[in-house]
Design a protein around this motif. Sequence first.
Motif, PDB file in Angstrom:
ATOM      1  N   HIS A  56       0.835  -1.195   0.000  1.00 28.81           N
ATOM      2  CA  HIS A  56       0.000   0.000   0.000  1.00 28.81           C
ATOM      3  C   HIS A  56       0.870   1.246   0.000  1.00 28.81           C
ATOM      4  O   HIS A  56       2.016   1.221   0.456  1.00 28.81           O
ATOM      5  CB  HIS A  56      -0.882   0.041   1.253  1.00 28.81           C
ATOM      6  N   LEU A  87      -9.500   6.831   2.825  1.00 24.37           N
ATOM      7  CA  LEU A  87      -8.124   6.409   2.569  1.00 24.37           C
ATOM      8  C   LEU A  87      -7.567   5.612   3.750  1.00 24.37           C
ATOM      9  O   LEU A  87      -6.825   4.642   3.564  1.00 24.37           O
ATOM     10  CB  LEU A  87      -7.249   7.637   2.302  1.00 24.37           C
ATOM     11  N   GLN A 113      -8.982   2.171   3.454  1.00 21.41           N
ATOM     12  CA  GLN A 113      -8.379   1.427   2.356  1.00 21.41           C
ATOM     13  C   GLN A 113      -6.977   0.921   2.717  1.00 21.41           C
ATOM     14  O   GLN A 113      -6.551  -0.127   2.245  1.00 21.41           O
ATOM     15  CB  GLN A 113      -8.309   2.310   1.103  1.00 21.41           C
ATOM     16  N   GLN A 114      -6.277   1.659   3.552  1.00 21.89           N
ATOM     17  CA  GLN A 114      -4.938   1.226   3.948  1.00 21.89           C
ATOM     18  C   GLN A 114      -4.978  -0.006   4.844  1.00 21.89           C
ATOM     19  O   GLN A 114      -3.963  -0.667   5.037  1.00 21.89           O
ATOM     20  CB  GLN A 114      -4.206   2.379   4.645  1.00 21.89           C
ATOM     21  N   VAL A 130      -5.651   2.024  -2.387  1.00 19.70           N
ATOM     22  CA  VAL A 130      -5.287   3.399  -2.048  1.00 19.70           C
ATOM     23  C   VAL A 130      -4.691   4.117  -3.248  1.00 19.70           C
ATOM     24  O   VAL A 130      -5.006   5.270  -3.532  1.00 19.70           O
ATOM     25  CB  VAL A 130      -4.290   3.424  -0.874  1.00 19.70           C
TER      26      VAL A 130
END
Length: 466
Positions: free
Chosen positions: A9, A52, A55-56, A92
């Motif tokens: 990521h 975000l 998503q990480q 991401v």
Amino acid sequence: MTIGIFCRHLSTAEVSTALRPFYFSVHPDLFGRYPEQRSVNENSLKQLSALLEAQQTKTLLPSTTLSFYLREKSQPKGNFKLINIILSGNNVRQSVLAVLKACQLPTDYVDKISKPIPKSNNFKTFGYNTPFDENDPFYTSFIMKEQVSRVKDLNSLNSWVKKNYSSARTKYDSTKATRDHISELQNSLTTKYLLKEIKWDSGWNVSHIRGSLQSFNALATQHPFEMSNLKGRTLVFGQFTGVSLDGDVYLGNTEVRNNWLDSIKKVKQHDDALLSIPMYEKTLSTVLRDIHIKRRKFMPKIQAAEYCKQLRHLTTSLEDVHTSGNGFPKSVPKSLSNYEIVVEQEAGPLMISPTGQIITPSSCPGDQLVSFIAAHLDEAMEGLTQYKINKHTERTLHKECVSRLGLLELMKDDCVTPDRMIQCCQHLLQHASELQNDFQGISLWVTSYYSVLSDGMMCIPWDWKW
């Protein structure tokens, strides 16, 4: 059999660096004079940050649309470009690229960051005879359907409230002393300096509100003579320092005490202009066939003298049109008393607002404004009528929600229009029996995202799903 895949990521630092040009284009502080655009960007940035972050952790998110206003140097001051960015999934890198591309910003930094390197081939079979290629667009759709049972409640109000109720209650209880202190300061200052009332027009939490009141108390103690200028006035802690068109004295939350003191000393200098506003508004109304002159809640904050100047300029332009014999066409009613117009800053759009008001910049040529009004009367009336109906319905539903759910208070963000609030309240009432226990004694803020604020306020999106 499932074959694992290594995935790197973007780090938090890399995301921040990549989005720096974006932040410089949309940061709320750049829109200080434009409250509507500031509010939209502020809310969307909060959602983007949460998205975000999720998503990480490889959390799969449903499709989300974020709106931003962009400042562009090529555009006249006060004109902004509205963009809508659709984000989804759990990648991401793709989300960051989508944001940058939507704003037509360079992606060189992200492009130079090495992409995930697979440790084995790119195929997953999931027990099927036909393998799925992760680069195949159908792969994403398959995975989302495969995992829907595990993420279907990701944005479920029911599950979110159950997970966060205890946290909200704890935070609310822990700030009781602060809220009591705010009430004590509010009453003490109002009585001591003979104020009409003290309010705050900002999204700051209770700690910041108390801090502002304490700062004002210290200032007033040091300069009691100057505080006589505030007698009988409303004091508002907000986003700017000055005197509003309603005569309220605003003190900016982010400004130093000396700026507050300078403004308080000059308060009475605004009185003559404030007293002249009704006359200038009446004159403009007469020229426009008794149309109602209104002021929007989010009008840029300007001084009364400047507002009078703008009204006078527009009135003169319209009088010149009538003198030349090029007034309203015969199709326009002799009385426009059922319509509303808002005069704003010199540079701005000529338009019909979502609530049916005619919005005009003070610099608009008289003949152009006359033609616009004549061509948009039906649209304006439709918007005004719908807004009145929605406001009445909203007030009724609001009262019922507070009562049935046992809420301490129910508020909404500036971006939540009456029709959106109606949808939210109707949905809440449909599930009132399931939500009563979890919402009892809670302060609820309807906005566009989920969050629990530091003072225990629970924020929910207006379009929440059960």
